[in-house]
Design a protein around this motif. Structure first.
Motif, PDB file in Angstrom:
ATOM      1  N   PHE A 197       0.813  -1.209   0.000  1.00 18.40           N
ATOM      2  CA  PHE A 197       0.000   0.000   0.000  1.00 18.40           C
ATOM      3  C   PHE A 197       0.852   1.268   0.000  1.00 18.40           C
ATOM      4  O   PHE A 197       0.591   2.211  -0.715  1.00 18.40           O
ATOM      5  CB  PHE A 197      -0.931   0.013   1.221  1.00 18.40           C
ATOM      6  N   TRP A 198       1.853   1.302   0.864  1.00 20.32           N
ATOM      7  CA  TRP A 198       2.792   2.426   0.956  1.00 20.32           C
ATOM      8  C   TRP A 198       4.047   1.895   1.628  1.00 20.32           C
ATOM      9  O   TRP A 198       4.003   0.885   2.332  1.00 20.32           O
ATOM     10  CB  TRP A 198       2.198   3.611   1.731  1.00 20.32           C
ATOM     11  N   THR A 199       5.161   2.524   1.394  1.00 23.62           N
ATOM     12  CA  THR A 199       6.423   2.041   1.944  1.00 23.62           C
ATOM     13  C   THR A 199       6.805   2.897   3.143  1.00 23.62           C
ATOM     14  O   THR A 199       7.301   4.016   2.975  1.00 23.62           O
ATOM     15  CB  THR A 199       7.531   2.061   0.875  1.00 23.62           C
ATOM     16  N   PRO A 200       6.557   2.379   4.339  1.00 24.76           N
ATOM     17  CA  PRO A 200       6.842   3.176   5.534  1.00 24.76           C
ATOM     18  C   PRO A 200       8.328   3.200   5.874  1.00 24.76           C
ATOM     19  O   PRO A 200       9.036   2.217   5.660  1.00 24.76           O
ATOM     20  CB  PRO A 200       6.060   2.455   6.632  1.00 24.76           C
ATOM     21  N   SER A 201       8.752   4.319   6.418  1.00 21.60           N
ATOM     22  CA  SER A 201      10.093   4.397   6.990  1.00 21.60           C
ATOM     23  C   SER A 201      10.094   3.559   8.257  1.00 21.60           C
ATOM     24  O   SER A 201       9.041   3.119   8.735  1.00 21.60           O
ATOM     25  CB  SER A 201      10.433   5.848   7.327  1.00 21.60           C
ATOM     26  N   ARG A 202      11.250   3.360   8.837  1.00 21.44           N
ATOM     27  CA  ARG A 202      11.335   2.602  10.090  1.00 21.44           C
ATOM     28  C   ARG A 202      10.440   3.252  11.148  1.00 21.44           C
ATOM     29  O   ARG A 202       9.670   2.566  11.825  1.00 21.44           O
ATOM     30  CB  ARG A 202      12.790   2.560  10.572  1.00 21.44           C
ATOM     31  N   GLN A 203      10.541   4.570  11.271  1.00 18.79           N
ATOM     32  CA  GLN A 203       9.757   5.281  12.282  1.00 18.79           C
ATOM     33  C   GLN A 203       8.260   5.197  11.997  1.00 18.79           C
ATOM     34  O   GLN A 203       7.456   5.021  12.904  1.00 18.79           O
ATOM     35  CB  GLN A 203      10.210   6.742  12.373  1.00 18.79           C
ATOM     36  N   ALA A 204       7.886   5.285  10.736  1.00 16.45           N
ATOM     37  CA  ALA A 204       6.461   5.188  10.385  1.00 16.45           C
ATOM     38  C   ALA A 204       5.924   3.787  10.675  1.00 16.45           C
ATOM     39  O   ALA A 204       4.789   3.637  11.133  1.00 16.45           O
ATOM     40  CB  ALA A 204       6.247   5.548   8.921  1.00 16.45           C
ATOM     41  N   TYR A 205       6.740   2.772  10.434  1.00 15.49           N
ATOM     42  CA  TYR A 205       6.308   1.397  10.697  1.00 15.49           C
ATOM     43  C   TYR A 205       6.151   1.162  12.201  1.00 15.49           C
ATOM     44  O   TYR A 205       5.185   0.537  12.642  1.00 15.49           O
ATOM     45  CB  TYR A 205       7.295   0.404  10.084  1.00 15.49           C
ATOM     46  N   ILE A 206       7.063   1.707  12.988  1.00 14.17           N
ATOM     47  CA  ILE A 206       6.935   1.635  14.445  1.00 14.17           C
ATOM     48  C   ILE A 206       5.654   2.347  14.879  1.00 14.17           C
ATOM     49  O   ILE A 206       4.893   1.845  15.709  1.00 14.17           O
ATOM     50  CB  ILE A 206       8.177   2.228  15.140  1.00 14.17           C
ATOM     51  N   GLY A 207       5.401   3.524  14.308  1.00 15.63           N
ATOM     52  CA  GLY A 207       4.183   4.274  14.620  1.00 15.63           C
ATOM     53  C   GLY A 207       2.929   3.501  14.267  1.00 15.63           C
ATOM     54  O   GLY A 207       1.926   3.545  14.997  1.00 15.63           O
ATOM     55  N   LEU A 208       2.975   2.767  13.170  1.00 16.44           N
ATOM     56  CA  LEU A 208       1.835   1.944  12.779  1.00 16.44           C
ATOM     57  C   LEU A 208       1.578   0.882  13.845  1.00 16.44           C
ATOM     58  O   LEU A 208       0.440   0.672  14.267  1.00 16.44           O
ATOM     59  CB  LEU A 208       2.096   1.290  11.423  1.00 16.44           C
ATOM     60  N   GLY A 209       2.628   0.238  14.299  1.00 13.66           N
ATOM     61  CA  GLY A 209       2.486  -0.759  15.357  1.00 13.66           C
ATOM     62  C   GLY A 209       1.920  -0.162  16.632  1.00 13.66           C
ATOM     63  O   GLY A 209       1.066  -0.761  17.293  1.00 13.66           O
ATOM     64  N   GLU A 210       2.375   1.032  16.961  1.00 14.08           N
ATOM     65  CA  GLU A 210       1.853   1.714  18.149  1.00 14.08           C
ATOM     66  C   GLU A 210       0.368   2.033  17.980  1.00 14.08           C
ATOM     67  O   GLU A 210      -0.408   1.939  18.927  1.00 14.08           O
ATOM     68  CB  GLU A 210       2.669   2.968  18.436  1.00 14.08           C
ATOM     69  N   MET A 211      -0.020   2.401  16.760  1.00 13.52           N
ATOM     70  CA  MET A 211      -1.426   2.695  16.500  1.00 13.52           C
ATOM     71  C   MET A 211      -2.268   1.421  16.606  1.00 13.52           C
ATOM     72  O   MET A 211      -3.403   1.455  17.078  1.00 13.52           O
ATOM     73  CB  MET A 211      -1.604   3.330  15.124  1.00 13.52           C
ATOM     74  N   TYR A 212      -1.712   0.281  16.185  1.00 10.53           N
ATOM     75  CA  TYR A 212      -2.433  -0.986  16.312  1.00 10.53           C
ATOM     76  C   TYR A 212      -2.798  -1.252  17.768  1.00 10.53           C
ATOM     77  O   TYR A 212      -3.805  -1.902  18.046  1.00 10.53           O
ATOM     78  CB  TYR A 212      -1.581  -2.143  15.803  1.00 10.53           C
ATOM     79  N   VAL A 213      -1.974  -0.785  18.691  1.00  8.00           N
ATOM     80  CA  VAL A 213      -2.212  -1.010  20.114  1.00  8.00           C
ATOM     81  C   VAL A 213      -3.082   0.093  20.718  1.00  8.00           C
ATOM     82  O   VAL A 213      -3.988  -0.182  21.498  1.00  8.00           O
ATOM     83  CB  VAL A 213      -0.871  -1.105  20.878  1.00  8.00           C
ATOM     84  N   SER A 214      -2.824   1.341  20.348  1.00  7.69           N
ATOM     85  CA  SER A 214      -3.494   2.459  21.007  1.00  7.69           C
ATOM     86  C   SER A 214      -4.882   2.776  20.449  1.00  7.69           C
ATOM     87  O   SER A 214      -5.733   3.281  21.174  1.00  7.69           O
ATOM     88  CB  SER A 214      -2.624   3.720  20.943  1.00  7.69           C
ATOM     89  N   ASP A 215      -5.130   2.480  19.193  1.00  6.96           N
ATOM     90  CA  ASP A 215      -6.430   2.768  18.584  1.00  6.96           C
ATOM     91  C   ASP A 215      -7.352   1.575  18.811  1.00  6.96           C
ATOM     92  O   ASP A 215      -7.058   0.456  18.368  1.00  6.96           O
ATOM     93  CB  ASP A 215      -6.260   3.041  17.087  1.00  6.96           C
ATOM     94  N   GLU A 216      -8.450   1.807  19.494  1.00  7.70           N
ATOM     95  CA  GLU A 216      -9.370   0.721  19.853  1.00  7.70           C
ATOM     96  C   GLU A 216      -9.860  -0.071  18.645  1.00  7.70           C
ATOM     97  O   GLU A 216     -10.086  -1.274  18.739  1.00  7.70           O
ATOM     98  CB  GLU A 216     -10.561   1.277  20.626  1.00  7.70           C
ATOM     99  N   ARG A 217     -10.032   0.593  17.511  1.00  6.65           N
ATOM    100  CA  ARG A 217     -10.525  -0.108  16.320  1.00  6.65           C
ATOM    101  C   ARG A 217      -9.511  -1.141  15.842  1.00  6.65           C
ATOM    102  O   ARG A 217      -9.880  -2.263  15.501  1.00  6.65           O
ATOM    103  CB  ARG A 217     -10.830   0.891  15.206  1.00  6.65           C
ATOM    104  N   PHE A 218      -8.237  -0.747  15.802  1.00  2.18           N
ATOM    105  CA  PHE A 218      -7.204  -1.690  15.393  1.00  2.18           C
ATOM    106  C   PHE A 218      -7.031  -2.779  16.448  1.00  2.18           C
ATOM    107  O   PHE A 218      -6.915  -3.956  16.128  1.00  2.18           O
ATOM    108  CB  PHE A 218      -5.861  -0.973  15.170  1.00  2.18           C
TER     109      PHE A 218
END
Length: 110
Positions: free
Chosen positions: A79-100
């Motif tokens: 879908f998109w090529t995340p940087s290392r920091q963006a990929y870490i942020g995605l993982g954090e969002m998977y935990v912090s966002d109730e929907r994910f």
């Protein structure tokens, strides 16, 4: 109409991450419905593998964990090529966002 057209989070994603959202739309637009289906089937298998590894208590440095994470990164990169920091942020969002979190907790709570 393709079964992959409707995304309930499209509006939010396009507002929060306009460049990444536009890129994901371009990339998905190049895929056939069959390619999309295969991509999402692969993702389902990856989520199940990650859940099993998580549930087993596998060490994050274990080869099989790193292989599953590499597979997940490959899926995200469809879908998109995340940087290392963006990929870490995605993982954090998977935990912090109730929907994910609710989505991933279906595979393995926590």
């Amino acid at each position: 109409m393709s079964e992959f057209v409707t995304n309930p989070h499209a509006s939010e994603a396009s507002e929060r991450w306009p460049d990444q959202y536009a890129e994901s739309q371009r990339r998905m637009g190049r895929l056939t419905d069959q390619q999309k289906r295969e991509l999402f089937e692969r993702t389902e298998q990856n989520h199940q593998a990650l859940a099993a590894l998580f549930s087993s208590g596998a060490d994050v440095s274990a080869a099989e964990v790193q292989e599953a994470i590499a597979e997940h990164y490959g899926w995200v990169s469809a879908f998109w090529t995340p940087s290392r920091q963006a990929y870490i942020g995605l993982g954090e969002m998977y935990v912090s966002d109730e929907r994910f979190r609710a989505n991933y907790d279906k595979y393995a709570p926590g």
